[in-house]
Design a protein around this motif. Structure first.
Motif, mmCIF file in Angstrom:
data_model
loop_
_atom_site.group_PDB
_atom_site.id
_atom_site.type_symbol
_atom_site.label_atom_id
_atom_site.label_comp_id
_atom_site.label_asym_id
_atom_site.label_seq_id
_atom_site.Cartn_x
_atom_site.Cartn_y
_atom_site.Cartn_z
ATOM 1 N N ALA A 18 0.850 -1.192 0.000
ATOM 2 C CA ALA A 18 0.000 0.000 0.000
ATOM 3 C C ALA A 18 0.884 1.240 0.000
ATOM 4 C CB ALA A 18 -0.918 0.008 1.233
ATOM 5 N N GLY A 19 0.252 2.393 -0.144
ATOM 6 C CA GLY A 19 0.927 3.675 0.050
ATOM 7 C C GLY A 19 2.107 3.923 -0.872
ATOM 8 N N ILE A 20 3.164 4.507 -0.307
ATOM 9 C CA ILE A 20 4.338 4.871 -1.096
ATOM 10 C C ILE A 20 4.980 3.636 -1.714
ATOM 11 C CG2 ILE A 20 6.646 5.892 -0.989
ATOM 12 C CD1 ILE A 20 5.636 7.650 1.313
ATOM 13 N N GLY A 21 5.046 2.549 -0.974
ATOM 14 C CA GLY A 21 5.680 1.345 -1.494
ATOM 15 C C GLY A 21 4.975 0.797 -2.712
ATOM 16 N N LEU A 22 3.654 0.715 -2.656
ATOM 17 C CA LEU A 22 2.885 0.232 -3.800
ATOM 18 C C LEU A 22 3.055 1.165 -4.993
ATOM 19 C CD1 LEU A 22 0.861 -1.555 -5.246
ATOM 20 C CD2 LEU A 22 -0.976 -0.385 -4.003
ATOM 21 N N ALA A 23 2.961 2.463 -4.742
ATOM 22 C CA ALA A 23 3.125 3.429 -5.832
ATOM 23 C C ALA A 23 4.522 3.349 -6.434
ATOM 24 C CB ALA A 23 2.846 4.844 -5.322
ATOM 25 N N THR A 24 5.529 3.113 -5.608
ATOM 26 C CA THR A 24 6.902 2.994 -6.112
ATOM 27 C C THR A 24 7.062 1.751 -6.965
ATOM 28 O OG1 THR A 24 7.791 4.201 -4.217
ATOM 29 C CG2 THR A 24 9.323 2.805 -5.438
ATOM 30 N N ALA A 25 6.502 0.637 -6.515
ATOM 31 C CA ALA A 25 6.551 -0.582 -7.322
ATOM 32 C C ALA A 25 5.890 -0.364 -8.675
ATOM 33 C CB ALA A 25 5.881 -1.727 -6.570
ATOM 34 N N ALA A 26 4.744 0.328 -8.672
ATOM 35 C CA ALA A 26 4.046 0.604 -9.928
ATOM 36 C C ALA A 26 4.868 1.520 -10.826
ATOM 37 C CB ALA A 26 2.682 1.233 -9.633
ATOM 38 N N GLU A 27 5.484 2.538 -10.241
ATOM 39 C CA GLU A 27 6.304 3.474 -11.022
ATOM 40 C C GLU A 27 7.507 2.764 -11.646
ATOM 41 O OE1 GLU A 27 7.701 7.113 -12.637
ATOM 42 O OE2 GLU A 27 5.752 6.609 -11.753
ATOM 43 N N LEU A 28 8.188 1.945 -10.866
ATOM 44 C CA LEU A 28 9.362 1.240 -11.376
ATOM 45 C C LEU A 28 8.972 0.249 -12.468
ATOM 46 C CD1 LEU A 28 11.270 0.598 -8.019
ATOM 47 C CD2 LEU A 28 11.821 2.299 -9.770
ATOM 48 N N ALA A 29 7.898 -0.500 -12.230
ATOM 49 C CA ALA A 29 7.433 -1.442 -13.240
ATOM 50 C C ALA A 29 7.025 -0.710 -14.517
ATOM 51 C CB ALA A 29 6.271 -2.271 -12.694
ATOM 52 N N GLY A 30 6.383 0.449 -14.359
ATOM 53 C CA GLY A 30 5.989 1.237 -15.514
ATOM 54 C C GLY A 30 7.165 1.745 -16.314
ATOM 55 N N ARG A 31 8.309 1.890 -15.656
ATOM 56 C CA ARG A 31 9.533 2.319 -16.353
ATOM 57 C C ARG A 31 10.315 1.158 -16.941
ATOM 58 N NH1 ARG A 31 12.083 7.571 -14.231
ATOM 59 N NH2 ARG A 31 10.321 8.743 -13.365
ATOM 60 N N GLY A 32 9.831 -0.062 -16.757
ATOM 61 C CA GLY A 32 10.475 -1.215 -17.346
ATOM 62 C C GLY A 32 11.227 -2.104 -16.390
ATOM 63 N N ALA A 33 11.264 -1.758 -15.107
ATOM 64 C CA ALA A 33 11.977 -2.575 -14.125
ATOM 65 C C ALA A 33 11.181 -3.834 -13.792
ATOM 66 C CB ALA A 33 12.229 -1.773 -12.854
ATOM 67 N N SER A 34 11.890 -4.848 -13.325
ATOM 68 C CA SER A 34 11.258 -6.008 -12.695
ATOM 69 C C SER A 34 11.273 -5.761 -11.192
ATOM 70 C CB SER A 34 12.025 -7.285 -13.023
ATOM 71 O OG SER A 34 12.046 -7.509 -14.421
ATOM 72 N N VAL A 35 10.179 -6.057 -10.520
ATOM 73 C CA VAL A 35 10.034 -5.627 -9.127
ATOM 74 C C VAL A 35 9.542 -6.766 -8.254
ATOM 75 C CG1 VAL A 35 9.075 -3.890 -7.571
ATOM 76 C CG2 VAL A 35 9.403 -3.328 -9.987
ATOM 77 N N LEU A 36 10.251 -6.989 -7.147
ATOM 78 C CA LEU A 36 9.768 -7.872 -6.089
ATOM 79 C C LEU A 36 9.126 -7.012 -5.017
ATOM 80 C CD1 LEU A 36 9.789 -10.916 -5.125
ATOM 81 C CD2 LEU A 36 11.559 -10.171 -3.535
ATOM 82 N N LEU A 37 7.834 -7.184 -4.806
ATOM 83 C CA LEU A 37 7.099 -6.444 -3.793
ATOM 84 C C LEU A 37 7.159 -7.220 -2.484
ATOM 85 C CD1 LEU A 37 5.681 -5.882 -6.701
ATOM 86 C CD2 LEU A 37 3.855 -4.886 -5.319
ATOM 87 N N VAL A 38 7.530 -6.543 -1.412
ATOM 88 C CA VAL A 38 7.646 -7.170 -0.100
ATOM 89 C C VAL A 38 6.750 -6.432 0.882
ATOM 90 C CG1 VAL A 38 9.201 -7.824 1.781
ATOM 91 C CG2 VAL A 38 10.028 -7.834 -0.597
ATOM 92 N N ASP A 39 5.951 -7.182 1.628
ATOM 93 C CA ASP A 39 5.078 -6.585 2.641
ATOM 94 C C ASP A 39 4.697 -7.691 3.618
ATOM 95 O OD1 ASP A 39 3.265 -3.773 2.622
ATOM 96 O OD2 ASP A 39 2.414 -5.400 3.828
ATOM 97 N N ARG A 40 4.361 -7.309 4.831
ATOM 98 C CA ARG A 40 3.928 -8.317 5.804
ATOM 99 C C ARG A 40 2.465 -8.696 5.620
ATOM 100 N NH1 ARG A 40 3.160 -5.395 11.698
ATOM 101 N NH2 ARG A 40 1.881 -3.642 11.000
ATOM 102 N N ASP A 41 1.710 -7.914 4.846
ATOM 103 C CA ASP A 41 0.308 -8.202 4.569
ATOM 104 C C ASP A 41 0.234 -9.090 3.326
ATOM 105 O OD1 ASP A 41 -2.375 -8.164 3.697
ATOM 106 O OD2 ASP A 41 -2.724 -6.184 4.569
ATOM 107 N N ASP A 42 0.028 -10.378 3.541
ATOM 108 C CA ASP A 42 0.073 -11.344 2.455
ATOM 109 C C ASP A 42 -0.949 -11.039 1.371
ATOM 110 O OD1 ASP A 42 0.942 -13.963 1.333
ATOM 111 O OD2 ASP A 42 -1.133 -14.497 1.760
#
Length: 280
Positions: A18-42
């Motif tokens: 959620a929040g900044i982390g989710l938005a950052t994952a989306a931004e990086l993926a949108g720029r072409g990066a591969s992203v591992l999302l990590v959170d304690r909320d499964d």
């Protein structure tokens, strides 16, 4: 150091449910990066990765658990073949309280997540980062130089995170690994709203700040700041930019700001916080 190729990066982002982390994952993926999302909320992190598409994957892990974060780094390498960008974003805020009346367990939890969590995120990735001349982004906060009233655990932890990022920058520079410290003012997340809007002390504390410092940016704005900072291998970025002078001049301004708070509304806010936590 040359610019960092975000569009070719394999990134690990904490607090990505959620929040900044989710938005950052989306931004990086949108720029072409591969992203591992990590959170304690499964459920949240799995749903986020599913929405962001095939260049992403999800891991459930708590940043306070060093073994879990070591496993998360290993999973990034297993799935994507390498890891060269780490965004240590996960953070929490304490219930508003004074040091006198607050629960020490809340203080310990904030420091454990915000400070130790950043260390547990970066440390197991260091060998990969060195191998690939990667980059680290540590999400700090302008709270580190705000009046520590009502949420001192957060201010303390974020000040410590700044020093942690500085230590990483000095130690990793000889290995051609960059480190960016990102200092945010107010980002309009659920975490921020719970503190700033839903508790009666929040609006009173916000009212002490000049108008430009009260402005909130969106998580998407914050994510763009993170991605641009990583691409430039910036040493430090601040958003909103109105906070930057306070960061530079904090040694001079902090005692003056504290004096104004003590002589002005500070006593009333302290009494309000202590009355809330005092037994009936």
């Amino acid at each position: 150091m040359s610019r960092f190729a975000v569009h070719r990066a394999v990134a690990l982002v904490t607090g990505a449910g959620a929040g900044i982390g989710l938005a950052t994952a989306a931004e990086l993926a949108g720029r072409g990066a591969s992203v591992l999302l990590v959170d304690r909320d499964d459920a949240a992190v799995a749903a986020a990765a599913a929405r962001l598409g095939p260049r992403t994957a999800a891991v459930t892990a708590d940043v306070t658990d060093p073994d879990a974060m070591t496993a998360a780094v290993a999973e990034a390498v297993r799935v994507f073949g390498r890891l060269d960008l780490v965004v240590a974003n996960a953070g929490v805020t304490p219930p508003p309280a004074t040091l006198r009346t607050g629960d020490p367990a809340d203080f310990r939890r904030v420091v454990e997540v915000n400070l130790h969590g950043a260390l547990h995120t970066v440390r197991p990735a260091i060998e990969q980062l060195i191998t690939h001349r990667g980059h680290v982004v540590v999400v700090a906060s302008c709270a580190a130089y705000s009046p520590p009233l009502g949420g001192s655990a957060y201010m303390v932890s974020k000040a410590a995170v700044e020093v942690l990022a500085r230590a990483l920058r000095l130690e990793l520079a000889p290995h051609r690994v960059g480190v960016t410290t990102v200092a945010f003012g107010f980002v309009d997340t659920g975490l921020a709203r719970a503190t700033l809007d839903e508790h009666e002390v929040g609006p009173r504390l916000s009212a002490l700040l000049p108008g430009p410092l009260r402005r909130r940016i969106t998580p998407a704005d914050a994510a763009r700041v993170i991605a641009r900072g990583a691409a430039r291998r910036a040493v430090r970025v601040t958003a909103p930019r109105a906070w930057a002078p306070l960061g530079v001049l904090r040694g001079v301004l902090s005692p003056l700001v504290d004096a104004v708070v003590v002589r002005g509304p500070g006593a009333g806010l302290v009494r309000l916080l202590e009355r809330e936590h005092r037994a009936p």
